[in-house]
Scaffold this active site. Structure first.
Site, PDB file in Angstrom:
ATOM      1  N   LYS A 160       3.263 -23.286  26.650  1.00 14.64           N
ATOM      2  CA  LYS A 160       2.260 -23.718  27.360  1.00 14.64           C
ATOM      3  C   LYS A 160       1.196 -23.976  26.348  1.00 14.64           C
ATOM      4  O   LYS A 160       0.027 -23.489  26.005  1.00 14.64           O
ATOM      5  CB  LYS A 160       1.435 -22.634  28.218  1.00 14.64           C
ATOM      6  CG  LYS A 160       0.837 -23.274  29.512  1.00 14.64           C
ATOM      7  CD  LYS A 160       0.707 -22.097  30.446  1.00 14.64           C
ATOM      8  CE  LYS A 160      -0.237 -22.477  31.381  1.00 14.64           C
ATOM      9  NZ  LYS A 160      -0.361 -23.762  32.480  1.00 14.64           N
TER      10      LYS A 160
HETATM   11  N1  PMP Z   1       5.154 -25.979  35.014  1.00 18.23           N
HETATM   12  C1  PMP Z   1       3.822 -26.613  34.351  1.00 18.23           C
HETATM   13  C2  PMP Z   1       3.999 -27.721  33.641  1.00 18.23           C
HETATM   14  C3  PMP Z   1       2.816 -25.788  34.412  1.00 18.23           C
HETATM   15  O1  PMP Z   1       1.653 -26.092  33.957  1.00 18.23           O
HETATM   16  C4  PMP Z   1       2.665 -24.466  35.293  1.00 18.23           C
HETATM   17  C5  PMP Z   1       1.593 -23.819  35.436  1.00 18.23           C
HETATM   18  N2  PMP Z   1       1.336 -22.883  34.480  1.00 18.23           N
HETATM   19  C6  PMP Z   1       3.824 -24.214  35.841  1.00 18.23           C
HETATM   20  C7  PMP Z   1       5.203 -25.272  35.572  1.00 18.23           C
HETATM   21  C8  PMP Z   1       4.057 -23.185  36.738  1.00 18.23           C
HETATM   22  O2  PMP Z   1       3.904 -21.856  35.836  1.00 18.23           O
HETATM   23  P1  PMP Z   1       3.398 -20.307  36.437  1.00 18.23           P
HETATM   24  O3  PMP Z   1       4.048 -20.078  37.556  1.00 18.23           O
HETATM   25  O4  PMP Z   1       3.754 -19.425  35.250  1.00 18.23           O
HETATM   26  O5  PMP Z   1       2.165 -20.484  36.592  1.00 18.23           O
END
Ligand code: PMP
Length: 306
Positions: A156
């Protein structure tokens, strides 16, 4: 977006004073790794959902980008709790970030310090208050997710969100709520900030790591809910048309939580309403994060008064 304090490099700094230098490496080159977490109010206290898993993902990203984190995971976790306490937040969206600060503007980030911050504030439904109940309209983006050997999508990282911004802006400009990107092979990937699930003939499908997605923690939670409910979950590459043939489609994400998708490219999904399976999983998700149902004791970290 407002709070009293932001934690910066070990200090609580007043919200309006929390500034960085304009020549910080991150400003120019997107050199940072971050997280997005939520705390919900459980029995009158703030409880952070899957804190350990978010911190683990953050530190994996730090490793990939060869950053030397000045804090251990335990120290950083404590700082997250301190930030919620300092701001007296009972529910919050939490944004931890490690970034390359100021020293040199060469592309090599190594001479720059690794700085850290943690911000938290109250934030409602990411895709709008009605979205959780009524679902949203999405479009396939003309922007493809990055190829596997370009940016690590499992991290991320700040710079990755340039792709997300193009996907999101295009969707909004064309009157949709969110975009769905394809991967470099033309298969389904994910939303600009959400993972993608499709319900078809009683089976639940989601796109795989190989489709250049961020492996969402909400995605993992949903897979565990499906397991409990006895739904078969299939993680595989999926062609675009699978969406139009779906009975139900939904997005998952910490910010977006569980949001039904009722139309894609003006094609109505199922009967055009948030589907029964989606609603059932959504309800269970809210029961888990709000402490009404327990899957794993470690999923809720309570912010105790000191
Ligand atoms: N894909 C992307 C590109 C994201 O930014 C997020 C948000 N963090 C997610 C998927 C979902 O991840 P999570 O469930 O860990 O928030």
């Amino acid at each position: 977006m407002k709070a009293d304090y932001i934690w910066m490099n070990g200090e609580m700094v007043a919200f309006d004073e929390a500034k960085i230098h304009v020549l910080s490496h991150v400003v120019h080159y997107g050199s940072g790794v971050f997280e997005g977490m939520r705390a919900y109010t459980v029995n009158g206290k703030a409880a952070i959902f899957r804190l350990d898993d978010h911190i683990k993902r953050l530190y994996e990203g730090i490793k990939v980008y060869r950053m030397e984190a000045p804090y251990t995971q335990e120290e950083y976790k404590k700082a997250v709790l301190d930030t919620l306490r300092a701001n007296k937040l009972k529910s919050a969206y939490i944004r931890p970030l490690y970034y390359r600060g100021m020293n040199s503007l060469g592309v090599n980030p190594k001479p720059c310090p690794v700085d850290a911050l943690i911000a938290a504030w109250e934030w409602g439904a990411y895709l709008g208050d009605e979205a959780i109940e009524k679902g949203i309209k999405a479009k396939i983006s003309s922007w493809t997710r990055s190829a596997p050997n370009t940016f690590p999508t499992m991290v991320k990282a700040c710079g990755n969100y340039l792709s997300g911004q193009l996907i999101k802006m295009e969707a909004l400009e064309l009157g949709f709520d969110e975009g769905i990107a394809l991967d470099v092979n033309g298969n389904l990937a994910e939303g600009s900030g959400e993972n993608l699930f499709i319900v078809k003939d009683g089976v639940i499908y989601t796109t795989p790591i190989s489709s250049s997605i961020l492996c969402g923690i909400t995605r993992d939670t949903v897979m565990k809910i499906c397991e409990k409910f006895g739904y078969r979950v299939v993680e595989q590459t999926l062609p675009r048309e699978f969406l139009y043939m779906a009975d139900e489609v939904f997005f998952t994400g910490t910010a977006a939580e569980l949001t039904g998708v009722t139309q894609v490219d003006h094609q109505v999904i199922g009967d055009g309403y948030v589907g029964e399976v989606t609603k059932r999983i959504q309800q269970e998700y809210f029961d888990i994060v709000n402490g009404r149902v327990t899957y794993d004791e470690s999923w809720l970290t309570f912010v105790e008064d000191e």
